[in-house]
Design a protein around this motif. Sequence first.
Motif, short mmCIF file in Angstrom:
data_model
loop_
_atom_site.label_atom_id
_atom_site.label_comp_id
_atom_site.label_asym_id
_atom_site.label_seq_id
_atom_site.Cartn_x
_atom_site.Cartn_y
_atom_site.Cartn_z
N GLU A 140 0.85 -1.18 0.00
CA GLU A 140 0.00 0.00 0.00
C GLU A 140 0.89 1.23 0.00
O GLU A 140 1.99 1.22 0.55
CB GLU A 140 -0.94 0.01 1.19
N TYR A 141 0.40 2.28 -0.65
CA TYR A 141 1.17 3.51 -0.74
C TYR A 141 0.22 4.67 -0.95
O TYR A 141 -0.90 4.51 -1.42
CB TYR A 141 2.20 3.44 -1.88
N ASP A 142 0.70 5.85 -0.57
CA ASP A 142 -0.13 7.03 -0.75
C ASP A 142 -0.10 7.45 -2.22
O ASP A 142 0.82 7.13 -2.96
CB ASP A 142 0.33 8.16 0.16
N GLU A 143 -1.11 8.20 -2.61
CA GLU A 143 -1.24 8.58 -4.01
C GLU A 143 -0.04 9.40 -4.49
O GLU A 143 0.35 9.32 -5.65
CB GLU A 143 -2.54 9.38 -4.22
N THR A 146 4.89 8.97 -1.51
CA THR A 146 5.93 9.43 -0.58
C THR A 146 6.38 8.32 0.35
O THR A 146 7.38 8.46 1.05
CB THR A 146 5.43 10.62 0.25
N TRP A 147 5.64 7.23 0.37
CA TRP A 147 6.00 6.07 1.18
C TRP A 147 5.32 4.83 0.61
O TRP A 147 4.38 4.92 -0.20
CB TRP A 147 5.58 6.24 2.65
N ILE A 192 15.65 7.04 -1.09
CA ILE A 192 14.95 6.34 -0.01
C ILE A 192 15.53 6.84 1.30
O ILE A 192 16.68 6.57 1.64
CB ILE A 192 15.13 4.81 -0.14
N THR A 193 14.73 7.58 2.03
CA THR A 193 15.22 8.24 3.24
C THR A 193 15.00 7.43 4.51
O THR A 193 15.55 7.77 5.55
CB THR A 193 14.55 9.61 3.40
N GLY A 194 14.19 6.38 4.41
CA GLY A 194 13.94 5.59 5.61
C GLY A 194 13.46 4.19 5.27
O GLY A 194 12.74 3.99 4.30
N PHE A 205 8.96 1.88 3.66
CA PHE A 205 10.01 2.70 3.07
C PHE A 205 9.46 4.11 2.87
O PHE A 205 8.33 4.29 2.41
CB PHE A 205 10.47 2.14 1.73
N THR A 206 10.27 5.09 3.22
CA THR A 206 9.90 6.50 3.05
C THR A 206 10.82 7.13 2.02
O THR A 206 12.03 6.87 2.02
CB THR A 206 10.01 7.25 4.38
N PHE A 207 10.25 7.97 1.15
CA PHE A 207 11.00 8.53 0.04
C PHE A 207 11.22 10.03 0.22
O PHE A 207 10.44 10.72 0.87
CB PHE A 207 10.27 8.26 -1.28
N ALA A 208 12.31 10.50 -0.37
CA ALA A 208 12.65 11.92 -0.29
C ALA A 208 11.58 12.77 -0.98
O ALA A 208 10.93 12.33 -1.93
CB ALA A 208 14.00 12.16 -0.95
N GLU A 209 11.43 13.97 -0.50
CA GLU A 209 10.51 14.92 -1.13
C GLU A 209 11.22 15.62 -2.29
O GLU A 209 12.44 15.58 -2.42
CB GLU A 209 10.03 15.94 -0.11
#
Length: 648
Positions: A140-143, A146-147, A192-194, A205-209
């Motif tokens: 699952e991921y946000d539209e 960002t993660w 990938i920031t996290g 996983f969290t992605f850079a803005e």
Amino acid sequence: MRRAASRSHSHTIARTRPFRQAGALALGVLIVAAGATLARGESHGEMTKGEAIIKSHGFNYYGELDYPPGFERMAYVNPDAPKGGTFAIDASGTFDSMNPYSRKGRAGALSSMMYESLLDPNAPADEYGSQYCLLCESLEYDEGKTWVIFHMRKDAKFSDGTPVTAHDVVFSHELLLEQGLPSYARAVSQRITGAEVIDDYTVKFTFAEDIPRRSLIDQAGGVSVWSKKWFEETGARLDEPRMETSPGSGPYVIDSYDINRRITYKRNPEYWGKDLPINTGRHNYDEIRVEYFADETAAFEAFKAGEYTFREETNSKQWATGYNFPAVDKGHVKLESIPDGNPPTNVGFVFNLGREVLQDKRVREALALGYNFEWTNESLQFGLFEQRHSFFQDTVQEAKGLPEGRELEILKSLGDLVPEAVLTEPARMAHSSSPTRVLDRGNLRAAMKLLDEAGWAVGSDGVRRNDAGETLDIVIPINSSGSPTLESMVQTYVQNLQQMGVRAEMQKVDPSQYTLRQRERDYDILFSGYRTFVGAGTGLYQLYGSENADVSLFNPAGLASPLVDALIQTALEAEETETETAALTALDRVLRHEFFMAPAYYKADNWLAYFDMYRHPEEMPPFAVGQMDFWWADAEREAELKAAGALR
């Protein structure tokens, strides 16, 4: 048969050579390229920061996935394919490690085959750019992408019986950043920031803005997963050559190896994922074996004698004239050409832009004129190849003529970065040469004029020197275990360069030294290539971007161009296919203008020779041959071939 020198070790561990699949790039090494049509999955009503949360069984960037939730199998596989038999291929040269991720040594063939990732990079072979859950059961991921959260399968296990968990996923991600290729670590850490363990079977996983959303989710889901427990207990490093291997979760495990002679993988009878719909009709052999030989000549003679059973031919002379031996005449060996739906690999003579002499484009253009494709193709390659012009050859992204429409708009928007010639001249095409003379006189005159203009004058001894009295020296190393046809091609190229007054030399080096020289960019010109893309992906940065130009093994020229960077960024930021296609077309045009490679040849088909014991689906998928994936062995026919003495 003459084999590579053996150290007479025989152990119980194995590894494999990667095989071609649906446009997927090497995961864990090169940032994965998103395909031209990536999909969204199922959109649900949940919201986060005003955006819907998308939940799915796979990922595709633009549109819907072709295979729905709960699909039974891939459309092209044979669900009734029998399990059993042996699949045997060859490898040339030597190996001194079973760790495919080491920065040193030569890894054994297929050694990465034992490891799996959250998303399957090798299926489907009939849908470009989509990946479906393997170690995960959903994501699952946000539209805004960002993660991403992966929900893992709780029954996934390593070959030693220990569970595959979110802890292993995060450990593998961090291990690659710490000990993987520098170009990979640099690129991924900025995107990938996290990586966070939510619970034992959930990882986020969290992605850079403020970066493009391409190749983020599929990058996070494409990393090979290793056993954290094994690495911590053994103290092994990812970047060191070693024969010991960590347990993998894949369908095959290493059975044995004999250094520089043979590697054998066997099916894991306890493979956790054998009943998954995505694996139906796949992984059909009981054993996969790699036989090592000193060079291509010895390997071909061994195939004729039945020492291994499948050969993907790349030597045009051999394909045209070599397959007239008794096993073919008797029907024991089958020859087949299967169309290749992937764009051709961008091979050619790559100029090392780190060499001062090659930073002058006029010198590169002059040296390129020494390569005679037409003569090489007719005299050495039996007319079986075509001349490559484009980095996106035979695709909709191939630049043709003058830029127009959306492509022209994109180029003009980049202002002074774009040279006038890119806007006013047709896309660069490879030069043509005489097919009847190895040295084209017209090209020789043009090359000598360019070298004169670049300050490399011909002396009384026929050798070119600059104002400082330095000679124009060019060294081209080749792998001593490579094909005789390639050696002949490089040698004739060198002879033509010598006719220009260049002190050119071809150097045959052993496989280990050749690998080292590739890694250290210890060459002036190298017959090499760049991986292909059909769609935009952040892997383009590792291939052509300035950020990693000094360290990327995937950029053998060391190309660094602000204009190329800007076009990659434009392609990655595209929100619809029209802009993406136009940006990639502009990228093709500019890469050809930069002229860091003299393009060579390509072929549209896969040339296959195999003992008539293997079967494949009647309707083949467009993006993979799949000989080690969804083919199978006919046990009855194998027994007949053995009884006839065709196989050893």
